[in-house]
Design a protein around this motif. Sequence first.
Motif, PDB file in Angstrom:
ATOM      1  N   TYR B 205       0.870  -1.131   0.179  1.00 50.90           N
ATOM      2  CA  TYR B 205      -0.241   0.011   0.101  1.00 50.90           C
ATOM      3  C   TYR B 205       0.867   1.133  -0.219  1.00 50.90           C
ATOM      4  CZ  TYR B 205      -4.139  -2.970   1.393  1.00 50.90           C
ATOM      5  OH  TYR B 205      -5.144  -3.859   1.226  1.00 50.90           O
ATOM      6  N   VAL B 206       0.554   2.064  -0.761  1.00 47.71           N
ATOM      7  CA  VAL B 206       1.363   3.451  -0.922  1.00 47.71           C
ATOM      8  C   VAL B 206       0.520   4.746  -0.236  1.00 47.71           C
ATOM      9  CG1 VAL B 206       2.730   4.993  -2.180  1.00 47.71           C
ATOM     10  CG2 VAL B 206       2.600   2.793  -2.890  1.00 47.71           C
ATOM     11  N   LEU B 207       1.090   5.143   0.717  1.00 49.71           N
ATOM     12  CA  LEU B 207       0.325   6.270   1.548  1.00 49.71           C
ATOM     13  C   LEU B 207       0.986   7.414   1.270  1.00 49.71           C
ATOM     14  CD1 LEU B 207      -1.514   4.724   3.645  1.00 49.71           C
ATOM     15  CD2 LEU B 207       0.262   5.828   5.389  1.00 49.71           C
ATOM     16  N   GLU B 208       0.058   8.705   1.160  1.00 47.34           N
ATOM     17  CA  GLU B 208       0.603  10.152   0.798  1.00 47.34           C
ATOM     18  C   GLU B 208      -0.278  10.863   1.356  1.00 47.34           C
ATOM     19  OE1 GLU B 208      -0.052  11.507  -3.063  1.00 47.34           O
ATOM     20  OE2 GLU B 208       1.607  12.902  -2.778  1.00 47.34           O
ATOM     21  N   SER B 209       0.274  11.825   2.570  1.00 51.86           N
ATOM     22  CA  SER B 209      -0.740  12.724   3.308  1.00 51.86           C
ATOM     23  C   SER B 209      -1.699  11.997   4.046  1.00 51.86           C
ATOM     24  CB  SER B 209      -1.131  13.809   2.326  1.00 51.86           C
ATOM     25  OG  SER B 209      -0.082  14.299   1.667  1.00 51.86           O
ATOM     26  N   GLY B 210      -1.383  10.869   4.515  1.00 44.66           N
ATOM     27  CA  GLY B 210      -2.705  10.093   5.347  1.00 44.66           C
ATOM     28  C   GLY B 210      -3.564   9.326   4.517  1.00 44.66           C
ATOM     29  N   LYS B 211      -3.553   9.139   3.181  1.00 45.44           N
ATOM     30  CA  LYS B 211      -4.360   8.421   2.460  1.00 45.44           C
ATOM     31  C   LYS B 211      -3.688   7.332   1.622  1.00 45.44           C
ATOM     32  CE  LYS B 211      -8.041  11.935   1.607  1.00 45.44           C
ATOM     33  NZ  LYS B 211      -8.297  12.825   0.951  1.00 45.44           N
ATOM     34  N   VAL B 212      -4.565   6.222   1.336  1.00 43.01           N
ATOM     35  CA  VAL B 212      -3.935   5.140   0.487  1.00 43.01           C
ATOM     36  C   VAL B 212      -4.115   5.830  -0.913  1.00 43.01           C
ATOM     37  CG1 VAL B 212      -3.888   2.851  -0.400  1.00 43.01           C
ATOM     38  CG2 VAL B 212      -4.471   3.415   2.167  1.00 43.01           C
ATOM     39  N   VAL B 213      -2.862   5.918  -1.777  1.00 43.02           N
ATOM     40  CA  VAL B 213      -3.063   6.141  -3.116  1.00 43.02           C
ATOM     41  C   VAL B 213      -2.840   5.316  -4.172  1.00 43.02           C
ATOM     42  CG1 VAL B 213      -2.741   8.937  -2.706  1.00 43.02           C
ATOM     43  CG2 VAL B 213      -0.724   7.294  -2.897  1.00 43.02           C
ATOM     44  N   ILE B 214      -2.125   4.279  -3.793  1.00 43.65           N
ATOM     45  CA  ILE B 214      -1.803   3.139  -4.666  1.00 43.65           C
ATOM     46  C   ILE B 214      -1.987   2.040  -3.758  1.00 43.65           C
ATOM     47  CG2 ILE B 214      -0.548   2.363  -6.575  1.00 43.65           C
ATOM     48  CD1 ILE B 214       1.412   4.684  -6.168  1.00 43.65           C
ATOM     49  N   GLU B 215      -2.502   0.917  -4.255  1.00 48.70           N
ATOM     50  CA  GLU B 215      -2.428  -0.309  -3.676  1.00 48.70           C
ATOM     51  C   GLU B 215      -2.212  -1.454  -4.818  1.00 48.70           C
ATOM     52  OE1 GLU B 215      -6.645  -0.401  -1.954  1.00 48.70           O
ATOM     53  OE2 GLU B 215      -6.053  -2.387  -2.364  1.00 48.70           O
ATOM     54  N   GLY B 216      -1.387  -2.615  -4.660  1.00 48.55           N
ATOM     55  CA  GLY B 216      -1.350  -3.521  -5.744  1.00 48.55           C
ATOM     56  C   GLY B 216      -0.349  -4.577  -5.115  1.00 48.55           C
ATOM     57  N   THR B 217      -0.086  -5.589  -6.063  1.00 48.03           N
ATOM     58  CA  THR B 217       0.758  -6.490  -5.881  1.00 48.03           C
ATOM     59  C   THR B 217       2.506  -5.759  -6.181  1.00 48.03           C
ATOM     60  OG1 THR B 217       0.728  -7.322  -8.260  1.00 48.03           O
ATOM     61  CG2 THR B 217      -0.662  -8.403  -6.734  1.00 48.03           C
ATOM     62  N   SER B 218       3.243  -6.557  -5.976  1.00 43.48           N
ATOM     63  CA  SER B 218       4.706  -5.693  -5.887  1.00 43.48           C
ATOM     64  C   SER B 218       4.895  -5.451  -7.400  1.00 43.48           C
ATOM     65  CB  SER B 218       5.999  -6.975  -5.556  1.00 43.48           C
ATOM     66  OG  SER B 218       5.490  -7.360  -3.875  1.00 43.48           O
ATOM     67  N   SER B 219       4.523  -6.420  -8.437  1.00 43.04           N
ATOM     68  CA  SER B 219       5.152  -6.119  -9.712  1.00 43.04           C
ATOM     69  C   SER B 219       3.978  -5.001 -10.454  1.00 43.04           C
ATOM     70  CB  SER B 219       4.664  -7.431 -10.565  1.00 43.04           C
ATOM     71  OG  SER B 219       3.510  -7.964 -10.383  1.00 43.04           O
TER      72      SER B 219
END
Lengths: 288, 234
Positions: B205-219
């Motif tokens: 999960y990628v977080l930016e300013s307190g929100k999840v902006v991207i999520e996904g598998t490693s690839s």
Amino acid sequence: MTREIIIQALISGLLMGFIYALVAAGLSLIFGLMEIVNFAHGEFMMLSMYTTFWLYTLFGLDPLLSIPICIVLLFVIGVVTHYGIIRHILDAPMLVQITATFGLAIFLRSLAQFLWSADYQVIDDPIVSGRIEIWGIYLGLPQVVASAGCLLAFGFLYYFVNRTETGIALQATAQDREAAGLMGIQTNRMFALGWGIGASCVGVAGALISSYYMVFPDVGIIFALLAYVTVAMGGFGSLIGALIAGIAIGLIEAAGAILVSPAFKYGIIFLCYLAVVLLRPKGLFGRF
Amino acid sequence: MLSIRNLEVSYGDYQVIRGVSMEVYVGEIVALLGPNGAGKSTILNSISGLQSAQAGVIEFDGVHIESMPSHKIVRLRLAHILERRRVFPYLTVYQNLWLGGYNPTVRDERKRNLERVYELFPKLRERETQLAHSMSGGEQQMLALGRGLMADPKLLMVDEPLLGLAPSVARHTIEVLKQINQKGVTILFIEQNVQTAMSLAHRGYVLESGKVVIEGTSSELLNSGEIKRVFLGG
């Protein structure tokens, strides 16, 4: 001045040092645990002394026998202080913390004066009395017993903190509150326990010295003052530091009284204290 | 296993987590990514009970833990290893590990768990009597992991396990975390470096300013253009 007098004074100083060490250990334990200075430490000691005095006066209970009662009573007072006051100011600014325990000190002192008057009281006929002679040196038996008792209590405290699981958990809480919580340690209970044990230390010391020391509402002030110096000198949070510094202060006090003048003995202690904190601000065994 | 829905956390007036939802499934290794100040540690702290949430639900193994104190959460076999190891500096290696098994759920299994930890980190056995603060960063990280494993966790949360480690030590730590996962422990960890994180994690999960902006598998994450924007700006 003869050699005997000097040796006698130094041994008396050493004996006094064990008492200072136990009082300081209680203060140091609480500070090490939560970085709060208990400014009511001396008043806790005063309560223990009055308890001993009244148990003797009303029920004829000897000071030695009131030690266990004072341990339990002071433990309860410590725990109640934590839950009633300290818990609410844990994250408050330092000034609030200082005012809280300082206010408690003034309250307890005034309460004692209100209830029992400002008069000096003495326990006139304790079991342990008189003096003993060892190799030409005379020592008051109550002083010897009080010091031995304090040293013994210090030994128990040291064992508890370093060798029992609860003691280790107490140290862990002192070193890292959050990490301790993550281990499953109930840190708030540890704080309460620390206050209980810290107050019990002066419970023991107060009961023991009551057999030869006068009891009055302000009696704790000088003991607490010396305890702050002891803790700062030995290093905040260090039990061994409290022991070494307690002994040092007892010896300095005795040496100052005979070599300079009894009127200057505390002044000399504070001079030595200043020297230690200037040269080594964190104290002899301090980590902070 | 772990399910977070609409989590909101504030420090005073400042809201640091603004409605985060995420899932961690049994057996996974999940990375929590994002620049400094995105709120990664705050999320872990809310899960383990160090930080209280203003709103949202945190469910672990079917139990609501959002308002549980940390000393109770660890009993559910959820261990949290804090950023910068946070070992007890003036306790010995052995005492640190022993306290890792302090909570009542695993108290009776301490000896067995200690043997497991020593098998995984033989060096800790050699250093048993050493004070934790006198060890190197890598050794302290081993100790912190070992101490966490003493709680026999189902889910192990690790905040920046590679922070401040020499590259070889970091590679070793990654291998150790993979081993731990192969033994059946689900892992949720924080890492700043996307490449490194993805070499370990299954998902992120990628977080930016307190929100999840991207999520996904490693690839998916490695090939995402969006991730460059988050980390490099622009």
